[in-house]
Design an enzyme around this catalytic site. Structure first.
Site, short mmCIF file in Angstrom:
data_model
loop_
_atom_site.label_atom_id
_atom_site.label_comp_id
_atom_site.label_asym_id
_atom_site.label_seq_id
_atom_site.Cartn_x
_atom_site.Cartn_y
_atom_site.Cartn_z
N THR A 1 0.83 -1.21 0.00
CA THR A 1 0.00 0.00 0.00
C THR A 1 0.87 1.26 0.00
O THR A 1 0.59 2.22 -0.72
CB THR A 1 -0.93 0.03 1.24
OG1 THR A 1 -1.69 -1.18 1.25
CG2 THR A 1 -1.89 1.20 1.17
N GLY B 1 -2.12 -9.60 -0.45
CA GLY B 1 -1.09 -10.56 -0.07
C GLY B 1 -0.05 -10.66 -1.18
O GLY B 1 0.35 -9.66 -1.75
N LYS C 1 -8.10 -1.80 -5.78
CA LYS C 1 -7.66 -2.90 -4.91
C LYS C 1 -8.79 -3.93 -4.95
O LYS C 1 -9.92 -3.62 -4.55
CB LYS C 1 -7.43 -2.36 -3.50
CG LYS C 1 -7.30 -3.42 -2.42
CD LYS C 1 -5.97 -3.41 -1.71
CE LYS C 1 -5.89 -4.61 -0.77
NZ LYS C 1 -4.53 -4.85 -0.28
N GLU D 1 -3.33 -2.23 -6.35
CA GLU D 1 -2.61 -2.97 -5.31
C GLU D 1 -3.20 -4.37 -5.22
O GLU D 1 -4.42 -4.52 -5.16
CB GLU D 1 -2.76 -2.28 -3.94
CG GLU D 1 -2.03 -3.08 -2.85
CD GLU D 1 -2.34 -2.63 -1.41
OE1 GLU D 1 -2.92 -1.55 -1.21
OE2 GLU D 1 -2.00 -3.41 -0.49
N GLY D 2 -2.34 -5.38 -5.18
CA GLY D 2 -2.82 -6.74 -5.03
C GLY D 2 -3.27 -7.01 -3.60
O GLY D 2 -3.44 -6.10 -2.79
N ASP E 1 -6.47 0.45 3.42
CA ASP E 1 -5.72 0.51 2.16
C ASP E 1 -6.38 1.41 1.12
O ASP E 1 -5.74 2.28 0.52
CB ASP E 1 -5.54 -0.89 1.57
CG ASP E 1 -4.49 -1.69 2.31
OD1 ASP E 1 -4.00 -1.23 3.36
OD2 ASP E 1 -4.14 -2.80 1.83
N1 LIG Z 1 8.36 3.34 3.28
C1 LIG Z 1 7.60 3.18 4.38
N2 LIG Z 1 7.35 4.23 5.20
C2 LIG Z 1 6.59 4.09 6.30
N3 LIG Z 1 6.03 2.93 6.68
C3 LIG Z 1 6.24 1.85 5.92
C4 LIG Z 1 7.03 1.92 4.74
N4 LIG Z 1 7.06 0.69 4.18
C5 LIG Z 1 6.32 -0.11 4.96
N5 LIG Z 1 5.83 0.58 6.02
C6 LIG Z 1 4.99 0.05 7.13
O1 LIG Z 1 4.92 -1.36 7.00
C7 LIG Z 1 3.61 -1.83 7.28
C8 LIG Z 1 3.07 -2.58 6.10
O2 LIG Z 1 2.89 -1.70 5.00
P1 LIG Z 1 1.63 -1.82 4.04
O3 LIG Z 1 0.37 -1.63 4.79
O4 LIG Z 1 1.91 -0.91 2.89
O5 LIG Z 1 1.78 -3.37 3.62
P2 LIG Z 1 0.86 -4.18 2.61
O6 LIG Z 1 1.77 -5.13 1.90
O7 LIG Z 1 0.05 -3.26 1.79
O8 LIG Z 1 -0.07 -4.98 3.62
P3 LIG Z 1 -1.44 -5.76 3.26
O9 LIG Z 1 -1.01 -7.13 2.86
O10 LIG Z 1 -2.18 -5.73 4.55
O11 LIG Z 1 -2.14 -5.02 2.16
C9 LIG Z 1 2.75 -0.62 7.63
O12 LIG Z 1 2.69 -0.50 9.01
C10 LIG Z 1 3.53 0.55 7.03
O13 LIG Z 1 3.31 1.70 7.77
MG LIG Z 2 -2.00 -3.10 1.68
#
Ligand SMILES: Nc1ncnc2c1ncn2[C@@H]1O[C@H](COP(=O)(O)OP(=O)(O)OP(=O)(O)O)[C@@H](O)[C@H]1O
Ligand SMILES: [Mg+2]
Length: 243
Positions: A20, A135, A41, A132-133, A71
């Site tokens: 995300t 997982g 998404k 966004e996918g 998200d």
């Molecule tokens: N560049 C970044 N700056 C700040 N926080 C980040 C960064 N990269 C990852 N995180 C933190 O890592 C965690 C996971 O990020 P994110 O929610 O984007 O993952 P995701 O892969 O989209 O998760 P999901 O599978 O639930 O969709 C969050 O708490 C996010 O704040």
């Molecule tokens: Mg996400």
């Protein structure tokens, strides 16, 4: 089919790896460059959960840096889009479980045709669609229809979000292999959050993924998520050339 002339599908090595954040940074970059950006998404789960404290609890100015938004909400804000919740994410569920299970618990099944229709609708009138996918690539959406099948049907190049630290080489190379086995083009890997002072492991991971995966590797620093105007630009390699 491609729903918009330009688009990207942000996947990751798994759940909670930064998809995300990466998708939001791309959407924000494109919107700031004057593109009309739509976001998509396929399914959001875990809406019943209180916002998780991410690995970072406060940013450098003392603001909470964890994600207060779901998200689809963060993506909408980053893109400056006016899409409705359902226009971004046609399937939204409370339990924090895999989408096929969340759908089953709600007494329904995710329909691939409805996903493609929703993506097409989201992209209508936009210059770029940032997807966004859910997982990783092999997460089932419905029956045998996986996130990877959706990526193929959408037809956009992939960006792979991955963690910078120990374990990421294997996860990232598996993801690249899985993508390429299905004929998907991968534009780049984005390591996130990339530390200000990367350790030897992190620097080595970056180089090793680039050479073994034959892929451009980009990095995204810690973002103050509540302050999009402070975010750096993130342009996936080779996509969305500047006008
Ligand atoms: N560049 C970044 N700056 C700040 N926080 C980040 C960064 N990269 C990852 N995180 C933190 O890592 C965690 C996971 O990020 P994110 O929610 O984007 O993952 P995701 O892969 O989209 O998760 P999901 O599978 O639930 O969709 C969050 O708490 C996010 O704040
Ligand atoms: Mg996400």
């Amino acid at each position: 089919m491609s729903a918009a002339a330009a688009g990207v599908f942000v996947t990751g090595t798994g759940t909670d790896v930064g998809k995300t954040v990466v998708a939001a940074a791309i959407a924000r970059t494109l919107a700031a460059a004057g593109h009309r950006v739509a976001v998509f998404k396929p399914a959001v789960t875990g809406l019943d959960e209180p916002p998780a404290d991410g690995p970072i609890s406060h940013d450098m100015r003392g603001f909470p840096a964890h994600r207060p938004l779901a998200d689809h909400e963060l993506l909408r804000e980053a893109a400056g889009s006016r899409q409705s919740d359902g226009g971004i994410a046609p399937y939204r569920y409370g339990p924090a479980v895999s989408p096929h299970l969340a759908a089953a618990l709600a007494g329904e099944e995710i329909e691939p045709g409805r996903l493609l229709e929703a993506a097409r609708h989201a992209a209508a009138g936009a210059d770029a669609l940032v997807c966004e996918g859910v997982g990783g690539l092999l997460v089932p959406l419905a029956g045998r229809y996986l996130v990877r099948d959706l990526a193929v049907d959408l037809g956009y190049p992939l960006v792979v979000a991955a963690a910078p630290g120990l374990g990421t080489i294997n996860h990232t190379l598996l993801t690249l292999e899985s993508a390429r086995a299905a004929g998907l083009e991968v534009a780049s890997v984005v390591l996130t959050p990339w530390p200000e002072e990367p350790s030897e492991i992190e620097r080595s991971n970056r180089e090793t993924i680039a050479s073994l995966g034959q892929i451009p590797v980009q990095t995204l620093p810690h973002l103050a998520l509540a302050h999009p105007h402070t975010w750096p630009t993130l342009r996936p390699m080779g996509l969305f050339p500047t006008r």
